[in-house]
Design an enzyme around this catalytic site. Structure first.
Site, PDB file in Angstrom:
ATOM      1  N   SER A   1      72.498 -13.796  66.507  1.00 16.23           N
ATOM      2  CA  SER A   1      72.352 -12.892  67.638  1.00 16.23           C
ATOM      3  C   SER A   1      70.928 -12.324  67.678  1.00 16.23           C
ATOM      4  CB  SER A   1      73.430 -11.803  67.586  1.00 16.23           C
ATOM      5  OG  SER A   1      73.474 -11.080  68.793  1.00 16.23           O
TER       6      SER A   1
ATOM      7  N   ASP B   1      80.596 -17.234  74.802  1.00 16.45           N
ATOM      8  CA  ASP B   1      79.555 -16.227  74.590  1.00 16.45           C
ATOM      9  C   ASP B   1      78.843 -15.946  75.911  1.00 16.45           C
ATOM     10  OD1 ASP B   1      77.400 -14.685  73.774  1.00 16.45           O
ATOM     11  OD2 ASP B   1      76.722 -16.081  72.238  1.00 16.45           O
TER      12      ASP B   1
ATOM     13  N   HIS C   1      81.102 -14.506  71.149  1.00 16.80           N
ATOM     14  CA  HIS C   1      79.910 -14.084  70.422  1.00 16.80           C
ATOM     15  C   HIS C   1      80.339 -13.471  69.089  1.00 16.80           C
ATOM     16  CE1 HIS C   1      75.641 -13.070  70.326  1.00 16.80           C
ATOM     17  NE2 HIS C   1      75.968 -11.899  69.808  1.00 16.80           N
TER      18      HIS C   1
END
Length: 330
Positions: A167, A270, A300
């Site tokens: 991320s 995501d 995610h």
């Protein structure tokens, strides 16, 4: 050893999302939601310990080593070293956050590898590029200090280093690659590749996957915008080069020349998946060797809480580290 399913999974309700619980005060300061920390582990299948990076900035590294005394028998060759940057939108979490600690333990055992996780400065107290500066310092630690670390000296192969992030950490890994891995002599260390897992990217114009993420359980659009507003330099919008490098880096060709090979991973559920696939095309368009696995199932950060997703990610990392992960997927 930590289990990626042992930490409490995030709520499936947007209203209880950790990012939505960040309180922004009128003076620009924030109150973060409570997330428990796990201490380093002196026993078990994976050992861990903390070492300082820059005491003046309160940055540190948590090292993870598959326990040589635990089954299965230790490998006959030394282990690759994965420098890892955790996620959290540049605003939340630390190396000790229970789910990232457990994930690093699981990855160290699965690859196997020595994992070095960076505890970096967070926004908004330290807006970007502070996290990038800390990431670059961690890369230089591989050059300047890693050989003297007892675990790495005994069990690590510094000629096989990889810079990885999840991320916001994936965003940091790309930046670290551009800033510190491209053409810089890191001897005795050598960075052989970048692993960009669900890299956190943004832009003013919404992508289709962002447009439909208003009620996403993990990264709803409102939280996404909040995180960028807290992390980017004051007054910057999401087309800034820190969030939208493909649009903003005018000298992209020069900046990307000599970048190590990259593994880019992403999940179809995501909100950031469109941008991750755009990143793959952008990197390839500038001559970077990319292994793309952007068709994982799930949300995610699902690898932090779903064992099957974690296993899929660690298998892809293992193949990439071993040089066998060159099959290109869309």
């Amino acid at each position: 050893m930590g289990d990626v399913t042992a930490a409490a999974a995030p709520s499936t309700d947007k209203s209880n999302n950790l990012f939505m619980q960040i309180v922004v005060h009128p003076d620009g300061t924030i109150t973060r939601p409570f997330v428990p920390d796990a201490p380093p582990s002196a026993t078990g299948p994976v050992l861990s310990r903390d070492v300082p990076l820059d005491a003046s900035l309160a940055t540190s590294l948590r090292l993870y080593l598959p326990n040589p005394a635990s089954p299965p028998p230790p490998p006959t060759s030394k282990l690759p070293v994965i420098l890892y940057f955790h996620g959290g939108g540049f605003v939340l979490f630390s190396t000790g956050s229970v789910f990232y600690h457990a994930s690093c333990e699981a990855m160290a055992a699965a690859v196997p590898a020595i994992v070095v996780s960076l505890d970096y400065r967070l926004a908004p107290e330290h807006r970007l590029p502070a996290a990038y500066d800390d990431a670059a310092s961690a890369v230089l630690w591989l050059r300047d200090a890693a050989a003297g670390d007892p675990w790495i000296a005994a069990h690590g192969d510094l000629s096989r280093c990889f810079v990885m992030g999840s991320s916001s950490g994936g965003n940091m890994a790309l930046n670290a690659g551009v800033r510190a891995c491209r053409g810089l002599d890191l001897g005795p260390a050598a960075v052989r590749g970048l692993v960009l897992h669900q890299p956190y990217l943004g832009g003013v114009a919404r992508t289709p996957s962002e447009e439909k993420s208003g009620d996403d359980a993990v990264l709803p659009l409102e939280a996404n915008d909040k995180l960028w507003s807290l992390a980017l330099p004051a007054g910057a919008d999401q087309d800034h080069e820190f969030s939208n490098p493909a649009k903003s880096m005018a000298a992209a060709a020069a900046a990307l020349t000599g970048l190590p090979r990259c593994l880019v991973t992403g999940s179809d559920g995501d909100p950031l998946i469109d941008r991750q696939r755009e990143l793959v095309a952008w990197l390839r368009g500038h001559g970077v060797e990319v292994v793309a696995k952007t068709d994982f199932a799930g949300s995610h950060a699902a690898e932090l809480f779903v064992k099957e997703t974690a296993d899929e990610l660690f298998a892809a990392v293992c193949a990439f580290v071993s040089g066998a992960g060159d099959v290109v997927h869309s």
